[in-house]
Design an enzyme around this catalytic site. Sequence first.
Site, PDB file in Angstrom:
ATOM      1  N   ASP A   8       2.933   2.226  -3.452  1.00 25.02           N
ATOM      2  CA  ASP A   8       1.481   2.463  -3.387  1.00 25.02           C
ATOM      3  C   ASP A   8       0.976   2.676  -1.971  1.00 25.02           C
ATOM      4  O   ASP A   8      -0.207   2.449  -1.699  1.00 25.02           O
ATOM      5  CB  ASP A   8       0.733   1.289  -4.020  1.00 25.02           C
ATOM      6  CG  ASP A   8       0.556   1.449  -5.525  1.00 25.02           C
ATOM      7  OD1 ASP A   8       0.749   2.568  -6.027  1.00 25.02           O
ATOM      8  OD2 ASP A   8       0.239   0.445  -6.188  1.00 25.02           O
ATOM      9  N   LYS A  12      -2.365   4.437  -1.074  1.00 24.08           N
ATOM     10  CA  LYS A  12      -3.709   3.846  -1.175  1.00 24.08           C
ATOM     11  C   LYS A  12      -4.412   3.787   0.178  1.00 24.08           C
ATOM     12  O   LYS A  12      -5.615   3.539   0.237  1.00 24.08           O
ATOM     13  CB  LYS A  12      -3.613   2.443  -1.770  1.00 24.08           C
ATOM     14  CG  LYS A  12      -3.335   2.443  -3.272  1.00 24.08           C
ATOM     15  CD  LYS A  12      -3.357   1.031  -3.840  1.00 24.08           C
ATOM     16  CE  LYS A  12      -3.145   1.037  -5.341  1.00 24.08           C
ATOM     17  NZ  LYS A  12      -3.154  -0.338  -5.913  1.00 24.08           N
TER      18      LYS A  12
END
Length: 410
Positions: free
Chosen positions: A245, A248
């Site tokens: 991730d 992000k």
Amino acid sequence: MIQTNSITDLADAAVNGLALLTCGLGERSAPAFCETKHARTARIMIVDDEMINIEIVKAYLEEEGFTNFLTTTDSSTAIEKVTTQKPDILLLDINMPHISGLEILELMRSKKDLKMIPAIVLTASNDPDVKLKALRLGASDFLAKPVDPSELMLRVQNVLAVKAYQDHLADYSEQLEKQVMIRTQELVLSRQEAIHCLARAGEYRDDDTGHHVTRVGRYSRVIAVELGYDANDLDLLEQAAQLHDVGKIGIPDAILHKPGKLDPQEFDLMRSHCTIGRKIINPLTEEESIRLQSHASVGMQIMGSTNSPVLKLASVIAASHHEKWDGSGYPLGISGDDIPLEGRIVAVADVFDALSSARPYKKAFSIEKCLEILKEGRGSHFDADVLDAFLRRFDEILAIHDEYLDPDSE
């Protein structure tokens, strides 16, 4: 008198020069150096079936300051003594009852811990075939009986000079190997720290503990173990999974922290973290990005544009961990086995962690509820084999969950 030839004489000269170079003695001779270094420390083993021959050779060496001797007239015990005592040099007769000098040489050269012990053959034989066979078996030099004391000293000192050099190289190699190992461990730790810092950068605004990326990496490793991953690939997967991730970083706080449901435009922007993550880890040119979005299979091109195995794998995971088995995922909408296995593994790990952890838009679900939702997604959202592997190892998964529990999830 001793029998010599031009090759042996040249070898002597080379050894003398080698000793000078390696020991930095200036104008001191190699034999003088070796005498000083080895007179009290070198262990000399003499094997001869005639004790008188042993006493003569020993007396010659004692006159030059050597004091550490190991002797035997029973050749059948020679290998055992060599193995246990580890002499620096072996003076070996050829023609002996029970076991010959050639047989002793052959046995020594067949053993890893004995093959580097030098041996000088002392023999009354003039048979060139015997000498040739002894050389093939690793004999360092020859002396003809009766032994000339001056020649004996030169041969012993020269051989010990080479032995000292070999020991020096062995010690240096061992120390170098240890230093390389230490440095390698330091580099591995530095790389792991850098990867974790990058992974936390993507999660920090959404999860200020950084536990999410740690848990997902650990969960992914457990699943991979159950799927039969090679042990050498487990660390790679765990580290790469932590970067799933990182994209992000490019998502606005207003969307990451929104307590309610995202509207379609916001959700599209949130979904873009997969592409952002791939670009952060492994940037592609504009042309490559267009080709990537034109066909799912081109997505594998992301594996070829970096030399780092961790970043190659992280790039694959970042781009594929939101794909779904039935093709309804994003960003490419690929399905089934077209989704890289690592992406399928991290998909299960990531969803479980998202369900079992508190987020701005929800509280942590109970473990029972998490498992219910995961099982509902078997064969549609998740690869059934991967999910089953996760479930079979759920005790380990739960232990990791409890170990890295976020405060808000308690």
